[in-house]
Design an enzyme around this catalytic site. Sequence first.
Site, PDB file in Angstrom:
ATOM      1  N   CYS A  23       1.696  -3.303  -3.939  1.00 47.00           N
ATOM      2  CA  CYS A  23       3.051  -3.043  -4.449  1.00 47.00           C
ATOM      3  C   CYS A  23       4.044  -3.734  -3.510  1.00 47.00           C
ATOM      4  O   CYS A  23       3.648  -4.628  -2.753  1.00 47.00           O
ATOM      5  CB  CYS A  23       3.325  -1.538  -4.576  1.00 47.00           C
ATOM      6  SG  CYS A  23       3.287  -0.628  -3.019  1.00 47.00           S
ATOM      7  N   ASN A  26       4.277  -0.948   0.079  1.00 48.90           N
ATOM      8  CA  ASN A  26       2.984  -0.402   0.544  1.00 48.90           C
ATOM      9  C   ASN A  26       3.163   0.966   1.220  1.00 48.90           C
ATOM     10  O   ASN A  26       2.437   1.328   2.127  1.00 48.90           O
ATOM     11  CB  ASN A  26       2.247  -1.378   1.479  1.00 48.90           C
ATOM     12  CG  ASN A  26       0.792  -0.987   1.774  1.00 48.90           C
ATOM     13  OD1 ASN A  26       0.298  -1.199   2.875  1.00 48.90           O
ATOM     14  ND2 ASN A  26       0.103  -0.416   0.814  1.00 48.90           N
ATOM     15  N   CYS A  28       4.479   3.664  -1.156  1.00 52.69           N
ATOM     16  CA  CYS A  28       4.507   4.611  -2.280  1.00 52.69           C
ATOM     17  C   CYS A  28       3.363   4.336  -3.261  1.00 52.69           C
ATOM     18  O   CYS A  28       2.336   5.025  -3.245  1.00 52.69           O
ATOM     19  CB  CYS A  28       5.850   4.563  -3.010  1.00 52.69           C
ATOM     20  SG  CYS A  28       7.237   5.136  -1.998  1.00 52.69           S
ATOM     21  N   ARG A  29       3.538   3.332  -4.124  1.00 53.09           N
ATOM     22  CA  ARG A  29       2.596   3.180  -5.239  1.00 53.09           C
ATOM     23  C   ARG A  29       1.210   2.712  -4.832  1.00 53.09           C
ATOM     24  O   ARG A  29       0.201   3.302  -5.263  1.00 53.09           O
ATOM     25  CB  ARG A  29       3.184   2.196  -6.275  1.00 53.09           C
ATOM     26  CG  ARG A  29       4.418   2.741  -6.971  1.00 53.09           C
ATOM     27  CD  ARG A  29       5.159   1.647  -7.706  1.00 53.09           C
ATOM     28  NE  ARG A  29       5.738   0.669  -6.794  1.00 53.09           N
ATOM     29  CZ  ARG A  29       6.335  -0.449  -7.146  1.00 53.09           C
ATOM     30  NH1 ARG A  29       6.409  -0.754  -8.427  1.00 53.09           N
ATOM     31  NH2 ARG A  29       6.849  -1.259  -6.247  1.00 53.09           N
ATOM     32  N   SER A  30       1.104   1.639  -4.031  1.00 48.82           N
ATOM     33  CA  SER A  30      -0.246   1.117  -3.750  1.00 48.82           C
ATOM     34  C   SER A  30      -1.083   2.024  -2.841  1.00 48.82           C
ATOM     35  O   SER A  30      -2.285   2.166  -3.084  1.00 48.82           O
ATOM     36  CB  SER A  30      -0.210  -0.331  -3.237  1.00 48.82           C
ATOM     37  OG  SER A  30       0.478  -0.457  -2.035  1.00 48.82           O
ATOM     38  N   ASP A 141       8.789   1.811  -9.718  1.00 43.31           N
ATOM     39  CA  ASP A 141       9.033   2.043  -8.293  1.00 43.31           C
ATOM     40  C   ASP A 141       9.744   3.401  -8.127  1.00 43.31           C
ATOM     41  O   ASP A 141      10.850   3.585  -8.625  1.00 43.31           O
ATOM     42  CB  ASP A 141       9.914   0.894  -7.774  1.00 43.31           C
ATOM     43  CG  ASP A 141      10.144   0.959  -6.285  1.00 43.31           C
ATOM     44  OD1 ASP A 141       9.849   2.012  -5.676  1.00 43.31           O
ATOM     45  OD2 ASP A 141      10.615  -0.038  -5.718  1.00 43.31           O
TER      46      ASP A 141
HETATM   47  P1  4NP Z   1       6.456   0.872  -3.088  1.00 49.15           P
HETATM   48  O1  4NP Z   1       7.969   1.446  -3.007  1.00 49.15           O
HETATM   49  O2  4NP Z   1       6.583  -0.601  -3.394  1.00 49.15           O
HETATM   50  O3  4NP Z   1       5.849   1.643  -4.209  1.00 49.15           O
HETATM   51  O4  4NP Z   1       5.834   1.148  -1.731  1.00 49.15           O
HETATM   52  C1  4NP Z   1       8.932   0.902  -2.157  1.00 49.15           C
HETATM   53  C2  4NP Z   1       9.001   1.327  -0.857  1.00 49.15           C
HETATM   54  C3  4NP Z   1       9.976   0.811  -0.004  1.00 49.15           C
HETATM   55  C4  4NP Z   1      10.859  -0.132  -0.470  1.00 49.15           C
HETATM   56  C5  4NP Z   1      10.780  -0.568  -1.787  1.00 49.15           C
HETATM   57  C6  4NP Z   1       9.811  -0.052  -2.633  1.00 49.15           C
HETATM   58  N1  4NP Z   1      11.870  -0.640   0.388  1.00 49.15           N
HETATM   59  O5  4NP Z   1      12.719  -1.417  -0.089  1.00 49.15           O
HETATM   60  O6  4NP Z   1      11.904  -0.309   1.582  1.00 49.15           O
END
Ligand code: 4NP
Length: 171
Positions: A23, A26, A28-30, A141
Amino acid sequence: MKKVIETLRLLHGKEKVKVLFVCLGNICRSPAAEGVFRNIVEENNDADNWEIDSAGTGRYHIGDLPDNRMRIHARRRGLELTHRCRQVCYDDFKTFDIIIPMDASNEANLRRLALTDGDEAKIVPIARFVDMTFRYDHIPDPYYEGAEGFELVLDLLQNGCANLYHQITNK
Ligand code: 4NP
């Protein structure tokens, strides 16, 4: 579609299948996908046959544990998320058999990193395996969302990862 079927067919009966979920952050989702998939593999007494990891296309959170909100929602479903954030790199195409982005932006970033047709064929979006609803063609997201965003991520991932497991193993 033909390419995806061929990628999955090549994995049938392989001694050890190496799966990487990707994702943006790295956190939340992945890492949630990694935890969900690990749990499915363990429930099937199949852990020895798999290598499971996750990574982010971004580099904002390298070394961090998953987001607290994601960890809390996952824990309620019996999943402990202990992954440490890392950034995806070209070597991941050499290591992993299948690389699974959460959304179209992650997919585009992976395709930019790929060098060969073989690398490209390893990229299969998770939405390809989600059949509980046709409302989502990606995993949304949850970072700027409330609790329901994290629950939705886990619902979609539990459905998609179960189908991914069954399609690779034919079980
Ligand atoms: P992820 O979510 O891609 O599911 O891990 C996010 C976590 C942090 C950020 C963006 C998306 N960020 O911009 O810090």
